[in-house]
Each structure stands twice: as C-alpha cells, then as structure tokens.
Design a protein around this motif. Structure first.
Motif, PDB file in Angstrom:
ATOM      1  N   LYS A  74      37.361  37.137  44.018  1.00  0.00           N
ATOM      2  CA  LYS A  74      38.109  35.962  43.573  1.00  0.00           C
ATOM      3  C   LYS A  74      37.236  34.714  43.501  1.00  0.00           C
ATOM      4  O   LYS A  74      37.560  33.779  42.775  1.00  0.00           O
ATOM      5  CB  LYS A  74      39.291  35.706  44.506  1.00  0.00           C
ATOM      6  N   ASP A  75      36.149  34.696  44.290  1.00  0.00           N
ATOM      7  CA  ASP A  75      35.249  33.533  44.266  1.00  0.00           C
ATOM      8  C   ASP A  75      34.180  33.770  43.199  1.00  0.00           C
ATOM      9  O   ASP A  75      33.060  34.184  43.483  1.00  0.00           O
ATOM     10  CB  ASP A  75      34.633  33.299  45.644  1.00  0.00           C
ATOM     11  N   GLU A 136      38.580  30.271  45.634  1.00  0.00           N
ATOM     12  CA  GLU A 136      39.228  31.411  44.994  1.00  0.00           C
ATOM     13  C   GLU A 136      40.261  30.987  43.957  1.00  0.00           C
ATOM     14  O   GLU A 136      40.945  31.833  43.392  1.00  0.00           O
ATOM     15  CB  GLU A 136      39.894  32.285  46.058  1.00  0.00           C
ATOM     16  N   ASP A 137      40.337  29.688  43.704  1.00  0.00           N
ATOM     17  CA  ASP A 137      41.350  29.217  42.759  1.00  0.00           C
ATOM     18  C   ASP A 137      40.786  28.129  41.846  1.00  0.00           C
ATOM     19  O   ASP A 137      40.183  28.422  40.827  1.00  0.00           O
ATOM     20  CB  ASP A 137      42.580  28.714  43.523  1.00  0.00           C
ATOM     21  N   SER A 138      40.929  26.874  42.231  1.00  0.00           N
ATOM     22  CA  SER A 138      40.670  25.793  41.277  1.00  0.00           C
ATOM     23  C   SER A 138      39.218  25.663  40.845  1.00  0.00           C
ATOM     24  O   SER A 138      38.936  25.125  39.765  1.00  0.00           O
ATOM     25  CB  SER A 138      41.151  24.461  41.866  1.00  0.00           C
ATOM     26  N   VAL A 145      41.787  30.626  32.204  1.00  0.00           N
ATOM     27  CA  VAL A 145      42.099  29.252  32.600  1.00  0.00           C
ATOM     28  C   VAL A 145      40.885  28.360  32.362  1.00  0.00           C
ATOM     29  O   VAL A 145      39.748  28.810  32.413  1.00  0.00           O
ATOM     30  CB  VAL A 145      42.531  29.170  34.086  1.00  0.00           C
ATOM     31  N   ASP A 146      41.159  27.083  32.090  1.00  0.00           N
ATOM     32  CA  ASP A 146      40.075  26.128  31.887  1.00  0.00           C
ATOM     33  C   ASP A 146      39.416  25.805  33.224  1.00  0.00           C
ATOM     34  O   ASP A 146      40.109  25.573  34.225  1.00  0.00           O
ATOM     35  CB  ASP A 146      40.606  24.829  31.267  1.00  0.00           C
ATOM     36  N   ARG A 147      38.083  25.777  33.221  1.00  0.00           N
ATOM     37  CA  ARG A 147      37.359  25.497  34.442  1.00  0.00           C
ATOM     38  C   ARG A 147      36.142  24.601  34.159  1.00  0.00           C
ATOM     39  O   ARG A 147      35.496  24.728  33.113  1.00  0.00           O
ATOM     40  CB  ARG A 147      36.864  26.795  35.098  1.00  0.00           C
ATOM     41  N   ALA A 148      35.863  23.728  35.125  1.00  0.00           N
ATOM     42  CA  ALA A 148      34.662  22.891  35.055  1.00  0.00           C
ATOM     43  C   ALA A 148      33.458  23.733  35.439  1.00  0.00           C
ATOM     44  O   ALA A 148      33.504  24.508  36.400  1.00  0.00           O
ATOM     45  CB  ALA A 148      34.794  21.699  35.997  1.00  0.00           C
ATOM     46  N   ALA A 149      32.366  23.574  34.697  1.00  0.00           N
ATOM     47  CA  ALA A 149      31.180  24.383  34.957  1.00  0.00           C
ATOM     48  C   ALA A 149      29.918  23.597  34.633  1.00  0.00           C
ATOM     49  O   ALA A 149      29.932  22.640  33.855  1.00  0.00           O
ATOM     50  CB  ALA A 149      31.216  25.668  34.133  1.00  0.00           C
ATOM     51  N   PRO A 357      27.202  28.486  43.960  1.00  0.00           N
ATOM     52  CA  PRO A 357      27.612  27.310  44.737  1.00  0.00           C
ATOM     53  C   PRO A 357      28.913  27.480  45.502  1.00  0.00           C
ATOM     54  O   PRO A 357      29.172  26.730  46.441  1.00  0.00           O
ATOM     55  CB  PRO A 357      27.757  26.219  43.669  1.00  0.00           C
ATOM     56  N   LEU A 358      29.747  28.463  45.128  1.00  0.00           N
ATOM     57  CA  LEU A 358      30.972  28.698  45.888  1.00  0.00           C
ATOM     58  C   LEU A 358      30.678  29.392  47.213  1.00  0.00           C
ATOM     59  O   LEU A 358      31.474  29.327  48.143  1.00  0.00           O
ATOM     60  CB  LEU A 358      31.951  29.550  45.077  1.00  0.00           C
ATOM     61  N   ARG A 359      29.537  30.045  47.299  1.00  0.00           N
ATOM     62  CA  ARG A 359      29.216  30.862  48.473  1.00  0.00           C
ATOM     63  C   ARG A 359      27.954  30.416  49.214  1.00  0.00           C
ATOM     64  O   ARG A 359      27.662  30.932  50.283  1.00  0.00           O
ATOM     65  CB  ARG A 359      29.058  32.325  48.044  1.00  0.00           C
ATOM     66  N   ARG A 360      27.207  29.453  48.640  1.00  0.00           N
ATOM     67  CA  ARG A 360      25.943  29.045  49.249  1.00  0.00           C
ATOM     68  C   ARG A 360      25.774  27.546  49.068  1.00  0.00           C
ATOM     69  O   ARG A 360      25.773  27.036  47.948  1.00  0.00           O
ATOM     70  CB  ARG A 360      24.803  29.820  48.586  1.00  0.00           C
ATOM     71  N   LEU A 361      25.626  26.830  50.155  1.00  0.00           N
ATOM     72  CA  LEU A 361      25.625  25.376  50.157  1.00  0.00           C
ATOM     73  C   LEU A 361      24.546  24.768  49.272  1.00  0.00           C
ATOM     74  O   LEU A 361      24.812  23.819  48.516  1.00  0.00           O
ATOM     75  CB  LEU A 361      25.453  24.874  51.599  1.00  0.00           C
TER      76      LEU A 361
END
Length: 489
Positions: A74-75, A136-138, A145-149, A357-361
């Motif tokens: 999900k991430d 896991e969501d926004s 879904v639209d997402r910032a990247a 970046p969702l999993r590593r600072l």
C-alpha cells in the motif's frame, strides 16, 4: 547491487503466543515503536486533507504510469512509464511520491520520522516511517487517483546510457498496481504491453552497463513466510524474478542520475560503499575453490557473480558469502566539490537514495535537493531545512539502517525457531553456507525443509562448505532466537 531479501507478511492473529511475546520483546530491545503519538496522527490527518497540491505542478495525468510492487503493498513510492525516443533510445518517466509536500519540516510528523529513520518490517506487521493515513493513502501512488509526485524524466541512448535528466513537481495518476509475478508472467506469455516490454529491454541494458562499470547485483534467494489455508505457516526460499531485477535497475538508474545532478550542483547526500578489502576477495576465492566453483584468476568477482544460479546449492552458498564483500555503507553529505570516497562500490558509480521517501527518511531530503538543482536555482535554491540536516542526517540513517537490519534478521530467527520447536533430535538435509575461518568445525547451515538457517558444529572433522549434508537439530529456542545443529559426517 547486493542485497539480502526479507519478505514477511503474516497476520498477527495467526502468530502463536510465544512468538508474539518474542516479537514484543525484540521491539523493546531495539526501541521499535508500537504506534504513533496522538499529535503525530492529528497532524498527519490534517495534512492528508490538504487539497492545494495541484498548484504549480506539471500535469502528467495523461501519462499511463504503473506501479510494480510485492502483492498487498500500500505504501507505493514509485510509478514508472517507459517509451522509445525518436533517436533510437528510451525515455524513462519515474514518478516518486512527493513526501516533501505533506511533511512539514520541524512538525510532529517530521520529528517522529527523525526518530524512526526507516520503515521496520517483521512477520507480524510493519512499523511505518509515516502514519498510514499518509504512507498508505494520501501520499501513496495508488491507482486511479491524482497524486503529487516528483517526476523524473531520464533520457537514454540506445545502449541505456544517460543523456539527459530533469525532475519536476507533477500531478500523476497511476493506471494499474502490478505485482512482480504479474509482470513476469505477462512477459513470459508474450501478453505484456509496451511499457512492460520496455521495462525488460531497458532493465537488461542497465544490467549490462552495470557489468561494464564493474558493478554487481547478487541474486540471493528470498526467505518468504507463507500463511496456509489451515492457519499454519512455513518459510520457503524464493528466487528473485528477472522482473524484480529490471525494476530495481530503474530505481538504481534514478539514484545514479540524482548523484550526477548533485555533483554538478555541488550539493547533495550520497549513499557510499567502500571497495572490498582485498583480503575478503582472497577469502572468497578460497571459498570458490573449496566448493568447486571455477573462478579464473583474470576474472573479476563482479563478472563471476553474474554467471551463478542461486537455485544451485553450491552457487547459493557462494552468493551468500559474496554479500560479505560489501561492508561499511554510509551516507556522505557535501556542499562544494564532491569529496573523495563518494562512490558506491557495488554499483560502481556515485549514487543517491531518492526513490523510497515513504519508507526512508533521507529520500525526502535528496528529492528536494534534486528538485532545486533541476529547476536551475542551484545550491542556493535548496531549502534551508534540508541543508540544516546535513550534520545529523547521515548519522541518523546509519543508525536506523543498522537497527532495521538487526530487527529483520532477529524477526526471521524467531519464526525459524517457532517452526522447529519440538523437533530436537530430528535430522534435516541442508547445505553448509559458511565456515568459521578460525575453527572450520563451526559454521552456518541452511536446511531444505523448512528453509531455515542455524549454527552447526562438527565434533570430528571440518565442515564441508557448499556441500549437501545431513544435520541433527540439537537446540532450539524462540525466546533466545537460537537454532543449533550438529554434523557427524
């Protein structure tokens, strides 16, 4: 690049009480947090509700990105699209979750992320870097879904060499969430679309360029916990699919491109790895000789590793040993000319972590650097909160990485011990994959069924490295995370 794989997905409701207690004890020992403080969750929920992310972004929603991850993920940090260029080369579009948009520097979510550093994985669940409402969501690049990247565009020539690199903040929409198995099956069956065909084509080219540089990717089998229909579970070894390697090459390509931007801009954070100690290479040559692998003196180890098959016991033992060549990884933050010691020896190039970046600072910081440099603003355009972190961030990431590795290995030890509880005195077939240099009667064995590993000792003769053996289980402890075998020859 070399890696040991961990893929564990076991619902907590299926874990026996002793195992659950062992996981709790392990988390306490390593200070792995159980949840998020209320103020972190409140700030995360508020960030998730923001709807201003589309402002001043490149609109790439018409580009049919796809994500490729393990089942159930999900991430989703990355989404990819590939196409051919008019000059006979390729265009790689790679969208990375824009975590800098939602995490306020110095805020509650950021402060908690600094303490964690990475996402921690265990059989009974993940301990995420960010609250799930974000990871896991926004902020996740979920399909439809639209997402910032942060949208990378990397142009390659016909050999897969980098011609040009840009990265911009963009708005994207993934078309599909694919698994590695789905991608591999489609390619093998000849039903894959153009994007997946190009993933294979570009991935293979980048693997070839890796070999040309002297880089190395080691196919170490993945230890996989499987939950069965009757509620039982087992550990199995799973060879890495070619599609996983091709997908990994896109991430490595982006990290190399990021490092190039940083070198030119004279500011950045690189992932480094020193060259292998010649003594370790010589030790590996002795290992090859001991287990019957032909390694001509003139052949570099990187070239040899590419010829081995992890499904063959002798090759698997050698590949397991080869990972020990790559020790001492770290992070190098710099301003000005790039200092010495900037290369990642396994990749054989300068390289930066920017794709998770969702999993590593650290990836949140490196992404901001690359966005500033690609915009033409130079080092002066890099946000001050990024530069201010240069002193502490490398140390934070090194500590977090070590803690994550310890947690993952110990987690597997717990499950392995649980699977063998009650089997003391039984014999198992396996392969000796490591022998103590000081005492060749001590070593490490990986047994076939279940696919677990443990220490092994021989009372009368040296252990036969790389050979199939029969061993007796002499000790097992879930609480102490210990498995011991004996070998009589």
């Amino acid at each position: 690049m070399p890696s040991r794989h961990l893929r564990l997905d076991l619902p907590a409701s299926t874990v026996p009480e002793r195992v659950r207690v062992a996981f709790a004890r392990l988390r306490s020992e390593l200070s792995i947090p159980e949840g998020f403080p209320p103020e972190v969750l409140d700030e995360a929920r508020a960030s998730a509700l923001r709807d201003d992310y589309a402002a001043e972004r490149l609109d790439l929603r018409d580009l049919p990105f796809v994500t490729i991850d393990p089942p159930g993920s999900k991430d989703l940090d990355q989404a990819v699209h590939l196409s051919r260029s008019g000059a006979g080369g390729y265009v790689v579009d790679y969208a990375i979750a824009d975590v800098g948009r939602i995490v306020q520097a110095g805020g509650a979510v950021d402060t908690e992320a600094q303490l964690r550093g990475v996402t921690f994985y265990a059989p009974d669940g993940r301990t995420p870097l960010h609250p799930p409402v974000l990871s896991e969501d926004s902020a996740s690049l979920l399909p439809g879904v639209d997402r910032a990247a942060a949208a990378w565009r990397i142009e390659l020539d016909e050999r897969g060499e980098i011609l040009d690199v840009t990265v911009r903040r963009a708005l994207v929409r993934s078309r599909a969430q694919l698994t590695y198995t789905e991608v591999q099956d489609a390619l093998d069956a000849g039903t894959a679309d153009e994007v997946l065909v190009l993933l294979r084509e570009v991935g293979a080219l980048r693997e070839a360029r890796e070999r040309d540089r002297g880089g190395v990717s080691i196919d170490v089998p993945e230890q996989n916990v499987t939950l069965h229909d009757d509620g039982s579970y087992s550990i199995e070894l799973r060879s890495v699919l070619p599609a996983e390697g091709w997908n990994a090459q896109i991430s490595l390509l982006t990290g190399i491109a990021a490092a190039s931007l940083m070198r030119t801009g004279e500011i950045g954070i690189l992932r480094t790895l020193p060259a292998s100690d010649p003594r370790d290479v010589e030790r590996l040559r002795r290992t090859a000789l001991a287990i019957g692998i032909d390694w001509p003196a003139e052949v570099p180890y990187a070239e040899l590793l590419g010829t081995l098959d992890s499904r063959i016991p002798q090759d698997a033992a050698f590949l397991n040993e080869a990972t020990s060549l790559f020790r001492g990884a770290g992070y190098l933050a710099f301003q000005g000319p790039v200092p010495e010691g900037s290369e990642h020896a396994a990749i054989a190039a300068e390289y930066s972590h920017v794709t998770a970046p969702l999993r590593r600072l650290v990836d949140r910081y490196t992404t901001e650097i690359c966005l500033a440099l690609s915009s033409g603003g130079g080092a002066a355009a890099v946000p001050s909160w990024v530069v201010d972190a240069f002193v502490d961030l490398p140390k934070t990431m090194s500590r977090s990485g070590q803690r994550a590795s310890s947690f993952e290995r110990a987690s597997i030890d717990i499950v392995e011990a649980a699977l063998l509880t009650g089997a003391v005195g039984q014999t198992f077939r396996g392969v000796v994959v490591d022998v103590d240099a000081k005492d060749p009667r001590k070593g490490l064995v990986v047994v076939d069924d279940p696919a677990v590993r443990g220490t092994v000792t021989s009372g009368s003769r040296d252990l036969p490295l790389g050979e199939s053996v029969e061993v007796e289980l002499t000790e097992v402890s879930i609480e102490d995370r210990k498995i011991r075998f004996s070998y009589e020859g």
